[in-house]
Design a protein around this motif. Structure first.
Motif, PDB file in Angstrom:
ATOM      1  N   ASN A  53     -10.769 -62.858  11.256  1.00  0.00           N
ATOM      2  CA  ASN A  53     -12.083 -63.438  11.495  1.00  0.00           C
ATOM      3  C   ASN A  53     -11.926 -64.625  12.435  1.00  0.00           C
ATOM      4  OD1 ASN A  53     -14.528 -64.975  11.294  1.00  0.00           O
ATOM      5  ND2 ASN A  53     -15.001 -63.920   9.380  1.00  0.00           N
ATOM      6  N   VAL A  54     -12.397 -64.477  13.675  1.00  0.00           N
ATOM      7  CA  VAL A  54     -12.197 -65.535  14.675  1.00  0.00           C
ATOM      8  C   VAL A  54     -13.057 -66.758  14.401  1.00  0.00           C
ATOM      9  CG1 VAL A  54     -11.478 -63.921  16.482  1.00  0.00           C
ATOM     10  CG2 VAL A  54     -13.908 -64.502  16.230  1.00  0.00           C
ATOM     11  N   HIS A  55     -13.997 -66.651  13.465  1.00  0.00           N
ATOM     12  CA  HIS A  55     -14.849 -67.791  13.129  1.00  0.00           C
ATOM     13  C   HIS A  55     -14.335 -68.562  11.907  1.00  0.00           C
ATOM     14  CE1 HIS A  55     -17.739 -66.256  16.003  1.00  0.00           C
ATOM     15  NE2 HIS A  55     -17.745 -65.099  15.382  1.00  0.00           N
ATOM     16  N   ARG A  56     -13.380 -67.992  11.193  1.00  0.00           N
ATOM     17  CA  ARG A  56     -12.952 -68.622   9.952  1.00  0.00           C
ATOM     18  C   ARG A  56     -11.442 -68.789   9.843  1.00  0.00           C
ATOM     19  NH1 ARG A  56     -14.443 -64.704   6.054  1.00  0.00           N
ATOM     20  NH2 ARG A  56     -12.361 -63.838   6.348  1.00  0.00           N
ATOM     21  N   ASP A  57     -10.685 -67.813  10.315  1.00  0.00           N
ATOM     22  CA  ASP A  57      -9.239 -67.838  10.100  1.00  0.00           C
ATOM     23  C   ASP A  57      -8.537 -68.769  11.075  1.00  0.00           C
ATOM     24  OD1 ASP A  57      -8.870 -66.005   7.859  1.00  0.00           O
ATOM     25  OD2 ASP A  57      -9.712 -64.503   9.211  1.00  0.00           O
ATOM     26  N   ARG A  58      -7.261 -69.051  10.770  1.00  0.00           N
ATOM     27  CA  ARG A  58      -6.527 -70.054  11.540  1.00  0.00           C
ATOM     28  C   ARG A  58      -5.182 -69.514  12.001  1.00  0.00           C
ATOM     29  NH1 ARG A  58      -6.434 -75.270   7.814  1.00  0.00           N
ATOM     30  NH2 ARG A  58      -5.577 -73.741   6.373  1.00  0.00           N
ATOM     31  N   ILE A  59      -4.657 -70.169  13.007  1.00  0.00           N
ATOM     32  CA  ILE A  59      -3.357 -69.799  13.566  1.00  0.00           C
ATOM     33  C   ILE A  59      -2.257 -70.219  12.595  1.00  0.00           C
ATOM     34  CG2 ILE A  59      -1.747 -70.157  15.473  1.00  0.00           C
ATOM     35  CD1 ILE A  59      -4.227 -70.918  17.191  1.00  0.00           C
ATOM     36  N   LEU A  60      -1.356 -69.279  12.291  1.00  0.00           N
ATOM     37  CA  LEU A  60      -0.212 -69.578  11.433  1.00  0.00           C
ATOM     38  C   LEU A  60       1.095 -69.668  12.220  1.00  0.00           C
ATOM     39  CD1 LEU A  60      -0.913 -67.315   8.309  1.00  0.00           C
ATOM     40  CD2 LEU A  60      -1.577 -69.706   8.698  1.00  0.00           C
TER      41      LEU A  60
END
Length: 238
Positions: A53-60
């Motif tokens: 989800n490009v609006h919620r998830d984050r880079i790990l």
């Protein structure tokens, strides 16, 4: 970059004075201009994220490798796992395999992204299905640094069917194109390994582009724009 432009974006956490200065001094992007393909700094990047989800998830994690002079510079690579204080395990761990313990030992997200953008420098980014990586990096830089990404992206997943229509892989995955070009990747869904795999494919694509007279970034951009219009026209005719 104008420091006032940076202040207007207000990252979600407070940056130190040194981090603010680094952010304000990040290199400018490479334009898709008359620069020869061989002379351009192409940074092939792959991101592993907490989800899709490009609006919620984050880079790990971030993996990247540089292409210059039609060669992969194996001495110029970037790989980093980012620390996320409130990271929650999701089903995405079954894909990227980044354990919570790795996230806990990761580099502070601000420093990691500053390091990555310093590494990238004045470049054009290359990714496979680049829209996802571009949007995730755009969001991550905005939230963590208050930085607006202006770098251009080239999508290897678009170039491949444009330059090799005989492969009949219009929606081919990274695995599909590795198979077609008989390339091996022993470790998939690892940012550094996938970046290297994409870079190997990109070298083949650049060689085909050069054989077709596409010698500059602008020429490659123009051909890709024409190909998109023709493809959309074909789809619209059915």
């Amino acid at each position: 970059m104008n420091p006032l432009d940076w202040l207007a974006r207000r990252p979600t956490q407070t940056l130190s004075a040194a981090q603010q200065q680094r952010c304000a001094q990040l290199p400018q992007p490479q334009a898709l201009d008359a620069t020869p393909l061989g002379a351009a700094r192409l940074v092939v990047v792959d991101l592993e994220t907490s989800g899709l989800n490009v609006h919620r998830d984050r880079i790990l994690s971030v993996g990247a490798v540089v292409i210059r002079d039609y060669c992969i510079d194996l001495g110029s690579q970037y790989e980093c796992t980012l620390y996320r204080e409130d990271h929650k395990v999701t089903e995405s761990i079954l894909i990227h395999g980044i354990a919570p313990s790795e996230i806990a030992r990761g580099v502070d997200a601000v420093d990691a992204l500053l390091d990555f953008m310093d590494f990238a420098g004045e470049c054009v980014f290359v990714a496979f299905h680049a829209a996802f990586d571009q949007r995730m990096l755009l969001r991550g830089l905005r939230l963590d640094l208050g930085y607006k990404l202006r770098h251009k992206f080239i999508d290897a997943a678009e170039l491949a069917p444009m330059l090799f229509p005989e492969a009949n892989l219009p929606q081919g995955s990274l695995d599909d194109w590795q198979g077609y070009f008989q390339l091996r990747n022993s470790q998939r869904h690892n940012a550094a390994a996938d970046a290297l795999a994409t870079a190997e494919i990109m070298l083949i694509l650049m060689a085909r582009a050069r054989s077709q007279g596409l010698l500059t970034l602008a020429e490659l951009k123009s051909r890709l724009s024409q190909w998109r219009r023709l493809r959309h026209a074909r789809v619209g005719s059915f």
